[in-house]
Design an enzyme around this catalytic site. Structure first.
Site, PDB file in Angstrom:
ATOM      1  N   LEU A   7      -9.815  -9.293   4.761  1.00 48.75           N
ATOM      2  CA  LEU A   7     -10.359  -8.226   5.620  1.00 48.75           C
ATOM      3  C   LEU A   7     -11.739  -8.563   6.165  1.00 48.75           C
ATOM      4  CD1 LEU A   7      -8.952  -5.441   3.379  1.00 48.75           C
ATOM      5  CD2 LEU A   7      -8.447  -5.601   5.806  1.00 48.75           C
ATOM      6  N   CYS A  48      -5.627  -1.606  -0.217  1.00 46.78           N
ATOM      7  CA  CYS A  48      -6.907  -2.049  -0.757  1.00 46.78           C
ATOM      8  C   CYS A  48      -6.933  -1.828  -2.273  1.00 46.78           C
ATOM      9  CB  CYS A  48      -8.056  -1.246  -0.150  1.00 46.78           C
ATOM     10  SG  CYS A  48      -8.116  -1.238   1.643  1.00 46.78           S
ATOM     11  N   GLY A  57       6.060 -11.467   9.116  1.00 46.63           N
ATOM     12  CA  GLY A  57       6.914 -12.190  10.041  1.00 46.63           C
ATOM     13  C   GLY A  57       8.375 -11.813   9.900  1.00 46.63           C
TER      14      GLY A  57
END
Length: 311
Positions: free
Chosen positions: A80, A137, A225
């Site tokens: 991040l 997080c 992906g």
């Protein structure tokens, strides 16, 4: 296959407190702050831009190596890295087409109070259309467990952001790294979330046989992906049935057909992420191709298709 129709398809999507011209949004962390992709297409044509995760203070991110290729996808452990909320509001946001395209800020923090403080700073700027909360997080105060892996912690973060956000819509981005994603979805919906994003990356790793070391300095990272598309579709389908708030689908989307599959599974809109690394104009092409594909399947409005999967 349904016959073609001469009616121009309506791609507009109505979300809580947010109306977008089409369901195509970018995924946080894959489109920079938006400006980096302006040379590949018109940012004004997108339904929404979700900028990379923002924290109260700038973050340097994880050490190198931070990206590793994987069959049908990639692993990342960027950590991040970002310029912080103050610089984003002063330097990046003014240059984004906030009057034509919904600009969504993605929030990163280490505890519920910090999430609330960050939300308050961002919600005060009317140029932003919504806040997206990254509950993947780690909760530092609770030993590092990700907020999104515990329904109670995810709900606490959601309430903190909602209390600080005022009238600004709040989206919670859910993690697939749980036993039952619907439990977390219900918890954050009950805590006041306006929308949900499904899904964040799956936890994975890669190793180098020659060096006998991990390919990522952080050892583990997020898998994204085409490889995760089946998981994302499953989560969107399950969550859209479990809650009464809109779901935004993300995970392995790279074509207009992928978009319609997610809508069919119950999504209101989608986010496109890793495909932007393969071809930086992908998201713009999908916006162009979507109406024609809708016509091919006889869909005049996305509401006709949404959640109609026959099981």
């Amino acid at each position: 296959m349904a016959s073609k129709t001469s009616t121009t398809p309506d791609t507009r999507v109505s979300l809580p407190g947010l109306a977008i011209k089409n369901p195509i949004m970018t995924a946080s962390g894959t489109f920079g702050y938006g400006l980096e992709f302006a040379s590949f297409g018109k940012l004004e044509d997108l339904g929404g831009i979700v900028v990379k995760g923002l924290s109260l203070k700038p973050r340097a991110g994880n050490p190198m190596e931070r990206i590793a290729e994987s069959p049908c996808g990639m692993l990342n452990a960027i950590g991040l890295q970002n310029i912080g909320v103050e610089r984003f509001l002063e330097e990046k946001l003014p240059a984004l087409p906030h009057e034509e395209t919904a600009i969504v800020a993605n929030l990163y923090a280490c505890d519920a109070a910090e999430f609330g403080e960050l939300a308050q700073a961002l919600a005060a700027d009317a140029r932003l259309a919504a806040l997206e909360v990254n509950v993947s997080c780690p909760n530092v105060a609770a030993g590092g467990q990700a907020f999104g892996q515990d329904p109670a912690q995810a709900a606490a973060v959601t309430r903190a952001v909602k209390d600080a956000a005022g009238s600004m819509p709040v989206i919670v981005k859910l993690s697939p790294n749980v036993a039952d994603i619907t439990m977390v979805a219900r918890a954050v919906a009950d805590a006041g979330a306006d929308m949900l994003t499904c899904i964040n990356t799956l936890l994975g790793m890669a190793v180098d046989l020659k060096t006998r070391r991990p390919r990522l300095a952080n050892v583990v990272g997020g898998l994204s992906g085409p490889a995760i598309k089946p998981v994302a579709l499953r989560c969107v389908w399950q969550v859209s049935q479990a809650v009464d708030i809109p779901v935004i689908g993300v995970g392995g989307i790279s074509t207009a057909a992928d978009v319609l599959e997610f809508i069919l599974a119950g999504a209101h809109a989608v986010q496109i992420g890793t495909a932007n690394f393969m071809r930086p104009d992908t998201v713009f092409h999908i916006v162009e191709e979507l109406p024609a594909l809708m016509s091919t399947y006889g869909v005049t409005h996305l509401d006709e298709l949404r959640g109609t999967l026959q099981v």
